[in-house]
Design an enzyme around this catalytic site. Structure first.
Site, PDB file in Angstrom:
ATOM      1  N   TYR A   1      -2.072   0.039   9.966  1.00  0.00           N
ATOM      2  CA  TYR A   1      -2.310  -0.704   8.719  1.00  0.00           C
ATOM      3  C   TYR A   1      -1.061  -0.653   7.826  1.00  0.00           C
ATOM      4  O   TYR A   1      -0.565  -1.684   7.361  1.00  0.00           O
ATOM      5  CB  TYR A   1      -3.525  -0.110   7.994  1.00  0.00           C
ATOM      6  CG  TYR A   1      -3.631  -0.523   6.557  1.00  0.00           C
ATOM      7  CD1 TYR A   1      -3.913  -1.839   6.217  1.00  0.00           C
ATOM      8  CD2 TYR A   1      -3.416   0.399   5.529  1.00  0.00           C
ATOM      9  CE1 TYR A   1      -3.988  -2.227   4.883  1.00  0.00           C
ATOM     10  CE2 TYR A   1      -3.497   0.023   4.210  1.00  0.00           C
ATOM     11  CZ  TYR A   1      -3.778  -1.287   3.889  1.00  0.00           C
ATOM     12  OH  TYR A   1      -3.841  -1.663   2.570  1.00  0.00           O
TER      13      TYR A   1
ATOM     14  N   LYS B   1       1.655  -3.614   6.477  1.00  0.00           N
ATOM     15  CA  LYS B   1       2.000  -3.854   5.066  1.00  0.00           C
ATOM     16  C   LYS B   1       3.507  -3.788   4.865  1.00  0.00           C
ATOM     17  O   LYS B   1       4.088  -4.592   4.113  1.00  0.00           O
ATOM     18  CB  LYS B   1       1.281  -2.825   4.169  1.00  0.00           C
ATOM     19  CG  LYS B   1      -0.216  -3.069   4.063  1.00  0.00           C
ATOM     20  CD  LYS B   1      -0.494  -4.258   3.174  1.00  0.00           C
ATOM     21  CE  LYS B   1      -1.913  -4.745   3.244  1.00  0.00           C
ATOM     22  NZ  LYS B   1      -2.251  -5.760   2.248  1.00  0.00           N
TER      23      LYS B   1
ATOM     24  N   SER C   1       0.829  -1.200   0.000  1.00  0.00           N
ATOM     25  CA  SER C   1       0.000   0.000   0.000  1.00  0.00           C
ATOM     26  C   SER C   1       0.860   1.246   0.000  1.00  0.00           C
ATOM     27  O   SER C   1       1.985   1.244   0.528  1.00  0.00           O
ATOM     28  CB  SER C   1      -0.857   0.001   1.275  1.00  0.00           C
ATOM     29  OG  SER C   1      -1.484   1.244   1.449  1.00  0.00           O
TER      30      SER C   1
END
Ligand code: UFG
Length: 329
Positions: free
Chosen positions: A141, A145, A117
């Site tokens: 998050y 990743k 991402s």
């Protein structure tokens, strides 16, 4: 040749399966259906309902299928939730990837393409963002990743594993057939929310802040059509199968649009007035995120075909207006 798609019932996974099948690949799909939808699965994909943290179930799948390559989408992806429940994110995104890599090693499957991402960059120091720029996630998050990328790297140093990490910018749009599209519960992304305001499902769209250092004061993002993302996964898989080395690629349209520009385009395409109201900023939103995807274009020969803002919104509108409640009847 069978390609295993983990998270195949999710938004980007389901679109990638449609493209794989259109290109003649044989596909096995796995998903625990925690955020994905069975209706999003292509009827020709063999479906395994399992959680990738379930090592025994994964091993059984690998024993049953002759897998040539893996595309891994099975992860949680809500930035806000990752901040309130970080353990949930580490557990699924990282522990799930560990059991997947174990199953791959045990079965001598060495090629993996996976979702990373733009969130790995955090607040960029310069735009457009290049793959070599500093990675300093500002949320959990993005941190998971980045940890997945590092996990792949170290695993590859110790085995025959080779990986491609694809760092998506803002995924959006829907399959041109209108059969599958974006459906999250709860929905937090700008374009689906704007279209819900267009269809009358919500009264208005909230604009998160209008005093950013951008021409109209609203945040700028790089919106990339999900079918273009799907193509990039197939090209990345082909690159690995041709012997390509570990690599990381940004995937964006390389053009930025502000929140107000997105709303204006949606008004034009839907013909609806779409009420908008400026509200407080959302914590942690960078003012401007725009990719340089030059590397993916050069090395993977990736050429986005569907990522004009108008085509993105028109395809999303076709999906949302024909499926106002998503996959849920
Ligand atoms: N926005 C609004 N109102 C809304 C929703 C969003 O104004 O109701 C704005 C946001 O502030 C942002 C833009 O619209 O400026 C896009 O927001 P999204 O929530 O659609 O997407 P993000 O840019 O926040 O997130 C995307 C991906 C994440 C990824 C992140 C990387 O969806 O998975 O980029 O920074 F982590």
């Amino acid at each position: 040749m069978t390609i295993l798609v983990l998270g195949g019932a999710g938004y980007i996974g389901s679109h990638t399966i449609y493209e794989l099948i259109a290109e003649g690949y044989d596909v096995a799909a796995a998903d625990n259906l925690s955020t994905g939808f069975k209706q999003a699965l292509h009827p020709q994909a063999r479906f395994y309902q399992l959680d990738i943290r379930d090592q025994a179930a994964l091993n059984a799948l690998f024993a049953q299928e002759k897998i040539a390559g893996v595309i891994h989408f099975a992860a949680f992806s809500q930035v806000g939730e990752s901040m309130t429940d970080p353990l949930k994110y580490y557990d699924n995104n990282l522990a799930g990837t560990i059991s997947l890599l174990k199953a791959m090693r045990q079965n001598n499957v060495n090629n993996i393409v996976f979702s990373s991402s733009a969130a790995v960059y955090g607040e960029p120091q310069t735009v457009p963002i290049l793959e070599g720029d500093p990675t300093q996630p500002t949320n959990c998050y993005g941190e998971t990743k980045l940890a997945m990328e590092k996990l792949m790297y170290w695993a590859s140093q110790a085995s025959g594993l080779r990986y491609v990490a694809l760092r998506y910018f803002n995924a959006c749009g829907a399959h041109p057939s209108g059969q599958i599209g974006e459906a999250h519960n709860p929905e937090t992304h700008l374009i689906p929310l704007v279209l819900q305001a267009a269809s009358g499902q919500r009264q208005k769209i909230a604009i998160f802040g209008n005093d950013y250092p951008t021409p109209d004061g609203t945040c700028i993002r790089d919106y990339i059509h999900v079918c273009d993302l799907a193509q990039a996964h197939i090209l990345a898989l082909q690159y690995l199968m041709a012997g390509g080395a570990n690599n990381v690629f940004n995937l964006g349209s390389d053009v930025g649009f502000s929140v107000r520009q997105v709303i204006a385009a949606a008004r034009q395409i839907t013909g609806q007035p779409i009420l908008a109201e400026v509200v407080a900023k959302r914590p942690g939103d960078p003012a401007r995120l725009v990719a340089s995807s030059a590397k993916a274009k050069q090395i993977l020969n990736w050429q986005p075909q569907h990522s004009s803002l108008d085509e993105i919104i028109a395809s999303a509108w076709k999906w949302h207006s024909s499926h106002p409640t998503g996959y849920v009847d």
